[in-house]
Design a protein around this motif. Sequence first.
Motif, short mmCIF file in Angstrom:
data_model
loop_
_atom_site.label_atom_id
_atom_site.label_comp_id
_atom_site.label_asym_id
_atom_site.label_seq_id
_atom_site.Cartn_x
_atom_site.Cartn_y
_atom_site.Cartn_z
N GLY A 207 69.24 -17.77 39.19
CA GLY A 207 68.68 -18.03 40.51
C GLY A 207 67.84 -19.30 40.54
O GLY A 207 67.45 -19.76 41.61
N GLU A 208 67.52 -19.82 39.37
CA GLU A 208 66.65 -21.00 39.30
C GLU A 208 66.78 -21.63 37.92
O GLU A 208 67.06 -20.93 36.94
N ILE A 209 66.60 -22.96 37.88
CA ILE A 209 66.63 -23.71 36.62
C ILE A 209 65.28 -24.38 36.42
O ILE A 209 64.68 -24.86 37.39
N HIS A 210 64.82 -24.40 35.18
CA HIS A 210 63.61 -25.16 34.83
C HIS A 210 63.97 -26.33 33.92
O HIS A 210 64.80 -26.19 33.02
N HIS A 240 71.29 -34.12 29.78
CA HIS A 240 72.73 -33.92 29.54
C HIS A 240 73.09 -32.44 29.61
O HIS A 240 74.12 -32.07 30.19
N LEU A 241 72.24 -31.59 29.02
CA LEU A 241 72.50 -30.15 29.11
C LEU A 241 72.44 -29.67 30.56
O LEU A 241 73.16 -28.76 30.96
N TYR A 242 71.54 -30.29 31.32
CA TYR A 242 71.40 -29.92 32.73
C TYR A 242 72.67 -30.28 33.50
O TYR A 242 73.15 -29.50 34.33
N VAL A 246 74.94 -27.65 35.62
CA VAL A 246 75.34 -27.76 37.02
C VAL A 246 76.87 -27.76 37.14
O VAL A 246 77.42 -27.17 38.08
N ARG A 247 77.55 -28.40 36.18
CA ARG A 247 79.02 -28.38 36.18
C ARG A 247 79.55 -26.96 36.09
O ARG A 247 80.47 -26.56 36.79
N ALA A 251 75.20 -25.98 41.79
CA ALA A 251 73.83 -26.41 42.10
C ALA A 251 72.93 -25.19 42.25
O ALA A 251 73.29 -24.21 42.91
N ARG A 252 71.76 -25.26 41.61
CA ARG A 252 70.76 -24.20 41.72
C ARG A 252 69.39 -24.84 41.95
O ARG A 252 69.16 -25.98 41.53
N PRO A 253 68.46 -24.12 42.58
CA PRO A 253 67.09 -24.64 42.71
C PRO A 253 66.59 -25.05 41.32
O PRO A 253 66.70 -24.27 40.38
N THR A 254 66.07 -26.28 41.22
CA THR A 254 65.72 -26.82 39.90
C THR A 254 64.29 -27.32 39.88
O THR A 254 63.92 -28.19 40.68
N LEU A 255 63.50 -26.78 38.98
CA LEU A 255 62.07 -27.12 38.91
C LEU A 255 61.78 -28.12 37.82
O LEU A 255 62.23 -27.97 36.69
N ILE A 256 60.99 -29.16 38.17
CA ILE A 256 60.39 -30.03 37.15
C ILE A 256 59.02 -29.45 36.81
O ILE A 256 58.16 -29.32 37.67
N GLU A 257 58.84 -29.09 35.53
CA GLU A 257 57.56 -28.53 35.06
C GLU A 257 56.79 -29.60 34.30
O GLU A 257 57.31 -30.18 33.35
N TRP A 258 55.56 -29.83 34.73
CA TRP A 258 54.72 -30.82 34.03
C TRP A 258 53.28 -30.29 34.13
O TRP A 258 52.63 -30.51 35.13
#
Lengths: 284, 245
Positions: A207-210, A240-242, A246-247, A251-258
């Motif tokens: 449901g989501e990618i980080h 590259h893994l991301y 996605v391939r 497409a999934r909701p994708t979070l940038i964590e910082w």
Amino acid sequence: MLDATSRARLPARPGVGYKPQHFADILADAGPVAWLEIHAENYMGDGGRPLAQLRHLAERFPISVHGVGLSIGGEGPLDPDHLARLKHLCGWLDPASFSEHLAWSTHEGAFLNDLLPLPYTEATLARVAAHVAQVQDRIGRRMLLENPSTYLDFTESEMGEIDFLAEIARRTGCGLLLDVNNVFVSCTNRQTDPAGYIDRFPHDRVGEIHLGGHDAGRDDAGAALLIDSHGREVADPVWHLYEQTVRLGGARPTLIEWDNDVPGWATLAAEAGRAARILDPAAA
Amino acid sequence: MTPQGQFRAALLDPDLPVPSGLTGPAGRPARRRFDIYRNNVTASLTEALRQSFPVVRALVGEEFFIALAIAHLRAYPPASPLLMFYGQDMPAFLESFPAARALGYLPDVARLELALRQSYHAADADALDPDRLRALAPETFLAARLRLAPAVRLLRSDWPVLSIWRANMRGAAPPRDRTAEDILITRTEFDPEPQLLPPGAASFLTALIGGATVGTALDHAGAFDLTATLSLLLADGAITDLITD
């Protein structure tokens, strides 16, 4: 059925982990950032600025609530007070998503503030599944469970992480949060193939990618040992893994964590922009 | 001890061996791997304490504070995942920490910093319209109870703790004498502000907070400047309601 009360879902676009220092920038121009994620525990006070800012942001952006303190992998029972606080937060905020970690952080009342690892056995599987079911039941919505970054293994483990996560999802109906940086960190640390991990992951549950940054070190034998530090840009092998993710999964909701050494808004928005171009090459 | 009990004990005590059953790739030892968790726990909790106690930190110096924080987090790991409230045991810990005992005011400085943090996260409340208070006949006023805002905190110290706090946070001159100070924390919108209370006002406020009527609270207090105290409370929205039976 569990999702019935939620107003919105996270869009399959980039989001970022919300930091109070970016409040004014986000309201002025969020750029490619379409949603925000908060750490649940930072919004469990009774009032004041944190809750006022969150109410303001929630009127403009879908919010994802990401817990870091539930200790779902703990040996002991879940903390009923903490469950009540989560229920309260999810109740008034009505977030688009709630997620937590396959990890433990509390033991006999002591909260250790780290996402600690657990062995993958039939016994821990039964315990984690029961905890996930209890959380979903208590807060009245489906949750996402995140794959951890790990630095070591347990000799007693009987199954792989993907089988473990997939079986919890099957037993409880929960979704999964696929942290691609965690995949890269854990697979490097275990000396296994991260692309193979992404290949085998049950993407229909995601449901989501980080995405986040990591630091590099060495173990006792001089082998590469990566640390999930969330203190820099997402590394190229993780991008590259991301792309592979996605391939395979769409497409999934994708979070940038910082979370550490937090940069200015422009840097964070640029990372989100990079994710946006992978999510939707046509729009780039 | 259970496996997670063993894991927890070794996280908080670097002299303990790495728990059994942990391994690196191909069965290699996991000592440095386990140390990542040890370091994460120690560094993140130390950082939480650094954020909570900036003035204690300034008073003892960064290096000493880190040693103090590590000793504290090992003795008192957080009792809840709400790290913004971590450090409730710091004043008691400072009283018992031999190397800090020479600085007798440190525990009260820590109490002030904790109270500011609690005030920051306290519930919002609307201030009382001052005209409601002014409109009361004297006998009604004396029989009334005043409700104070959830963000209000009262702190009484045998040390000039507010002056010490202001010297470190606002660049004010450090106090020259050891004078006791009573401190009121109010929060007009989002930022708590500590202020010096007029002498004697703290007894009155303690009674009010305990639910006493204004008249009874006045009986509890000695001579003090009631007008100045009420002006201070009203100006900062510290009174939220007025209950007349």
